[in-house]
Design a protein around this motif. Structure first.
Motif, mmCIF file in Angstrom:
data_model
loop_
_atom_site.group_PDB
_atom_site.id
_atom_site.type_symbol
_atom_site.label_atom_id
_atom_site.label_comp_id
_atom_site.label_asym_id
_atom_site.label_seq_id
_atom_site.Cartn_x
_atom_site.Cartn_y
_atom_site.Cartn_z
ATOM 1 N N ILE A 61 0.842 -1.199 0.000
ATOM 2 C CA ILE A 61 0.000 0.000 0.000
ATOM 3 C C ILE A 61 0.878 1.250 0.000
ATOM 4 C CG2 ILE A 61 -1.975 -1.071 1.139
ATOM 5 C CD1 ILE A 61 -1.042 -0.008 3.759
ATOM 6 N N GLU A 62 0.305 2.358 -0.417
ATOM 7 C CA GLU A 62 1.059 3.610 -0.532
ATOM 8 C C GLU A 62 0.634 4.656 0.486
ATOM 9 O OE1 GLU A 62 0.709 4.927 -4.530
ATOM 10 O OE2 GLU A 62 1.726 3.177 -5.392
ATOM 11 N N ASP A 63 -0.469 4.449 1.186
ATOM 12 C CA ASP A 63 -0.974 5.421 2.150
ATOM 13 C C ASP A 63 -0.176 5.299 3.449
ATOM 14 O OD1 ASP A 63 -2.373 6.900 4.033
ATOM 15 O OD2 ASP A 63 -4.330 6.386 3.229
ATOM 16 N N ALA A 64 0.732 6.234 3.703
ATOM 17 C CA ALA A 64 1.595 6.174 4.879
ATOM 18 C C ALA A 64 0.782 6.239 6.166
ATOM 19 C CB ALA A 64 2.609 7.320 4.847
ATOM 20 N N GLY A 65 -0.273 7.039 6.169
ATOM 21 C CA GLY A 65 -1.113 7.133 7.361
ATOM 22 C C GLY A 65 -1.771 5.813 7.696
ATOM 23 N N LEU A 66 -2.238 5.119 6.659
ATOM 24 C CA LEU A 66 -2.862 3.813 6.875
ATOM 25 C C LEU A 66 -1.841 2.804 7.375
ATOM 26 C CD1 LEU A 66 -5.289 1.937 6.679
ATOM 27 C CD2 LEU A 66 -4.734 1.574 4.257
ATOM 28 N N VAL A 67 -0.626 2.870 6.848
ATOM 29 C CA VAL A 67 0.436 1.958 7.310
ATOM 30 C C VAL A 67 0.684 2.142 8.802
ATOM 31 C CG1 VAL A 67 2.886 1.400 7.138
ATOM 32 C CG2 VAL A 67 1.560 1.784 5.067
ATOM 33 N N HIS A 68 0.817 3.390 9.235
ATOM 34 C CA HIS A 68 1.048 3.660 10.659
ATOM 35 C C HIS A 68 -0.126 3.179 11.508
ATOM 36 C CE1 HIS A 68 4.177 6.319 9.011
ATOM 37 N NE2 HIS A 68 4.716 6.304 10.218
ATOM 38 N N GLN A 69 -1.326 3.390 11.013
ATOM 39 C CA GLN A 69 -2.516 2.949 11.755
ATOM 40 C C GLN A 69 -2.545 1.426 11.887
ATOM 41 O OE1 GLN A 69 -6.180 4.388 10.052
ATOM 42 N NE2 GLN A 69 -7.428 2.932 11.187
ATOM 43 N N LEU A 70 -2.214 0.718 10.821
ATOM 44 C CA LEU A 70 -2.226 -0.744 10.849
ATOM 45 C C LEU A 70 -1.143 -1.299 11.763
ATOM 46 C CD1 LEU A 70 -2.853 -1.424 7.055
ATOM 47 C CD2 LEU A 70 -4.438 -1.907 8.930
ATOM 48 N N VAL A 71 0.022 -0.701 11.730
ATOM 49 C CA VAL A 71 1.114 -1.156 12.593
ATOM 50 C C VAL A 71 0.755 -0.941 14.055
ATOM 51 C CG1 VAL A 71 3.499 -0.702 13.303
ATOM 52 C CG2 VAL A 71 2.927 -0.896 10.877
ATOM 53 N N PHE A 72 0.180 0.221 14.366
ATOM 54 C CA PHE A 72 -0.239 0.485 15.745
ATOM 55 C C PHE A 72 -1.300 -0.520 16.185
ATOM 56 C CE2 PHE A 72 -3.129 2.592 18.772
ATOM 57 C CZ PHE A 72 -2.227 2.848 19.791
ATOM 58 N N GLY A 73 -2.255 -0.806 15.301
ATOM 59 C CA GLY A 73 -3.291 -1.791 15.625
ATOM 60 C C GLY A 73 -2.717 -3.169 15.827
ATOM 61 N N TYR A 74 -1.734 -3.530 15.015
ATOM 62 C CA TYR A 74 -1.070 -4.837 15.145
ATOM 63 C C TYR A 74 -0.413 -4.968 16.514
ATOM 64 C CZ TYR A 74 2.614 -8.348 14.340
ATOM 65 O OH TYR A 74 3.473 -9.420 14.438
ATOM 66 N N VAL A 75 0.349 -3.945 16.893
ATOM 67 C CA VAL A 75 1.060 -3.985 18.183
ATOM 68 C C VAL A 75 0.062 -4.022 19.331
ATOM 69 C CG1 VAL A 75 2.598 -2.707 19.711
ATOM 70 C CG2 VAL A 75 3.099 -2.837 17.258
ATOM 71 N N LEU A 76 -0.945 -3.159 19.299
ATOM 72 C CA LEU A 76 -1.928 -3.092 20.379
ATOM 73 C C LEU A 76 -2.697 -4.406 20.494
ATOM 74 C CD1 LEU A 76 -3.160 -1.175 22.488
ATOM 75 C CD2 LEU A 76 -4.868 -0.530 20.785
ATOM 76 N N HIS A 77 -3.075 -4.973 19.357
ATOM 77 C CA HIS A 77 -3.832 -6.229 19.336
ATOM 78 C C HIS A 77 -3.050 -7.349 20.009
ATOM 79 C CE1 HIS A 77 -6.668 -9.177 17.633
ATOM 80 N NE2 HIS A 77 -5.609 -9.912 17.333
ATOM 81 N N ASN A 78 -1.797 -7.494 19.655
ATOM 82 C CA ASN A 78 -1.004 -8.601 20.179
ATOM 83 C C ASN A 78 -0.612 -8.388 21.636
ATOM 84 O OD1 ASN A 78 -0.491 -10.633 17.939
ATOM 85 N ND2 ASN A 78 -0.024 -8.718 16.899
ATOM 86 N N VAL A 79 -0.376 -7.158 22.038
ATOM 87 C CA VAL A 79 -0.107 -6.884 23.454
ATOM 88 C C VAL A 79 -1.333 -7.229 24.297
ATOM 89 C CG1 VAL A 79 0.307 -5.045 25.139
ATOM 90 C CG2 VAL A 79 1.679 -5.155 23.052
ATOM 91 N N ALA A 80 -2.524 -6.880 23.812
ATOM 92 C CA ALA A 80 -3.757 -7.176 24.552
ATOM 93 C C ALA A 80 -3.966 -8.678 24.687
ATOM 94 C CB ALA A 80 -4.948 -6.534 23.836
ATOM 95 N N LEU A 81 -3.697 -9.431 23.622
ATOM 96 C CA LEU A 81 -3.866 -10.879 23.688
ATOM 97 C C LEU A 81 -2.882 -11.510 24.673
ATOM 98 C CD1 LEU A 81 -4.367 -11.800 19.914
ATOM 99 C CD2 LEU A 81 -6.106 -11.688 21.697
ATOM 100 N N LEU A 82 -1.662 -11.016 24.685
ATOM 101 C CA LEU A 82 -0.643 -11.586 25.571
ATOM 102 C C LEU A 82 -0.863 -11.203 27.025
ATOM 103 C CD1 LEU A 82 2.446 -10.941 23.294
ATOM 104 C CD2 LEU A 82 1.636 -13.186 24.016
#
Length: 541
Positions: free
Chosen positions: A262-283
């Motif tokens: 993808i080329e949308d830098a804002g979306l990339v940052h949002q997805l990465v933040f969601g990835y980190v938050l999601h996995n921290v919450a599960l752990l």
């Protein structure tokens, strides 16, 4: 006069003794060489059985996930690759469904069997790093990790990595310790098995390679035959798949590039933040529950009134700890840090669409990494506590699962992605084909989201064909489409509809076009209504 009876001191003592004996028995089985493997296997089987029934209840109003239906379809032919992914997940699905029917409950049983095998391997892996007491604590923490229960409902390559990646790390620890050519062969085969699951495992292979280079004992390992034999073995074992990959014009790489770049830098940052938050919450869940189990060891009530802080601090102490193999623990810490930080950073640098599911396979080492901290002290009573916590939560979830399912359906009553009646459509289309042609329905065409449920739920189990996509699975061909005819299924709200209709017009200009509507009723509750564009092309005469 009150008739309330008070248990005698002898009866109360007997209860305490029996409780204490059971706790002692559990701890003894967890650490005794002749009993601990069977205890872990029985625990894993019990986990699989309970959670299979929970998932059957929770998913009663839903069809299986499209990834599961896709894996079932792959398993009908044992190919060296299936367009998007390497073949191992399809092979295993094919073997599983030779023994089990194509039903929802069998897919949930497969998913839970997969994670339970992974749990046993995680325990074997933990024994290379910590003592048996800590290893048993690790395996129960893993069972409490939502990836191994709630989130593990769909069998796909991501879930299968919970078997192949722990096996890969186990083989690496074995090779790092023994440094023999035999251990190198096992490491190479484990690496090939992981790569045949999903190319994403290159993250773990890379992390293992970096750990071997960073570890203080790297010279002894690198000068041994183990790593070089491993590399050679993995390369040789991958030759058949590499040949397929070349013959398929490296279509899985095309799929990855087209789907996740993808080329949308804002979306990339949002997805990465969601990835980190999601996995921290599960752990957080298994870590919190393990902390609770270690806090509630004997005398905690006394400490609660006199020195409450000691309930937490007494689990930590200075000094040497013979229960931890520091050299192997260092390997685990390095690997986990790399696979935790590497993918999010890579996604930011290369603008990759970061899915939360990609973390499924990368954090199974976290419980071991924490339990391997030498300052942590694990009492035997903590093992009983965490098993009790796991059992209570599992049984409570099993009892509550019908209510949870009904509540979720009521809240999301219009969610066609989750509650759409695709299985009903599959059966209706099968009847429509038989009524017209009195033959087996052989091919279904459309997008993966629409047609994979048709493959799974139709009694004829037609092969899936996805026109206008470069990563066709290889289970059927355009020649088969023309020879045997097909039913095209498409969501009219899908923006790809014009391209599909153009393909139908070119391939089967005389195809019958109809509109069908489906709706499912579960326990008297109506699900959402769905409308489908259907195209029925007859077989060649």
């Amino acid at each position: 006069m009150s008739t309330t009876s008070i248990p005698s001191a002898r009866a109360r003592a007997k209860t305490r003794v029996s409780f204490g004996r059971f706790r002692a028995w559990l701890v003894a089985c967890a650490i005794h060489p002749s009993a601990r493997l069977w205890l872990v296997i029985q625990f894993a089987i019990l986990h699989a059985v309970i959670w299979t029934f929970i998932l059957i209840n929770l998913k009663a109003a839903q069809d299986v996930h499209m990834d599961v239906a896709e894996a079932w379809g792959w398993g009908q032919k044992f190919l060296l690759g299936y367009g998007k992914h390497p073949p191992l997940s399809g092979w295993i699905a094919g073997v599983w469904f030779t023994a089990f029917p194509a039903t929802d409950w069998a897919t949930y049983a497969l998913a839970m069997a997969t994670v339970s095998v992974g749990m046993v391997i995680c325990w074997l892996l933990a024994l290379r790093v910590v003592d048996p007491r800590r290893a048993f604590l690790v395996v129960v923490m893993v069972a409490l990790y939502p990836i191994f229960n709630f989130k593990g409902f769909k069998y796909n390559p991501d879930l299968l990595q919970l078997v192949t990646l722990p096996l890969l790390v186990l083989a690496y620890l074995n090779a790092f310790e023994k440094r023999s050519w035999q251990s190198g062969i096992w490491l190479g085969l484990a690496g090939a098995l992981a790569l045949m699951t999903k190319y994403w495992v290159l993250t773990m292979i890379g992390a293992i390679g970096l750990a071997a280079l960073i570890h203080p004992d790297r010279i002894r390992f690198l000068l041994s035959p183990a790593p070089w034999v491993a590399i050679a073995t993995m390369a040789v074992a991958m030759i058949p798949h590499i040949i397929w990959l070349a013959d398929a014009h490296f279509v899985p790489l095309t799929y990855a590039g087209d789907t996740y770049s993808i080329e949308d830098a804002g979306l990339v940052h949002q997805l990465v933040f969601g990835y980190v938050l999601h996995n921290v919450a599960l752990l957080a869940l298994p870590v919190a529950l393990a902390s609770l189990a270690m806090a509630l060891v004997p005398s905690w009530l006394t400490l609660l009134s006199r020195a409450p802080l000691r309930i937490v601090t007494r689990a930590w102490a200075r000094g040497a700890n013979s229960g931890v193999n520091l050299s192997q623990a260092l390997n685990i810490w390095i690997i986990q840090i790399i696979v935790a930080a590497g993918p999010p950073l890579g996604a930011l640098v290369f603008s990759i669409y970061m899915k939360t599911d990609w973390g499924i396979s990368l954090f199974f080492l976290v419980p071991l990494a924490l339990v391997a901290i030498p300052a942590l002290r694990v009492q035997g009573a903590a093992l009983f506590n965490i098993v009790a916590i796991w059992l209570v939560l599992s049984i409570a979830t099993l009892i509550a699962s019908p209510w949870i399912a009904a509540r979720e359906m009521a809240v999301n009553s219009d969610n066609t992605a989750t509650y759409g009646a695709r299985s009903e459509l599959a059966r209706e289309l099968t009847q429509a084909w038989h009524a017209r042609f009195a033959s087996r329905w052989a091919v279904v065409a459309g997008t993966m989201e629409s047609i994979q449920p048709m493959v799974f739920y139709s009694p004829d189990h037609p092969a899936a064909f996805t026109p206008n996509e470069a990563w066709n699975s290889g289970l059927t061909s355009l020649d088969d489409v023309k020879k045997y005819g097909f039913i095209g299924v498409f969501d009219p709200a899908d923006g790809r509809l014009p391209a599909f209709e153009k393909w139908v017009s070119e391939t089967a200009p005389n195809a019958e076009r109809i509109v069908m509507t489906t709706r499912r009723f579960t326990h008297g509750k109506a699900g959402p209504s769905m409308t489908w564009n259907v195209y029925i092309a007859p077989p060649e005469k």
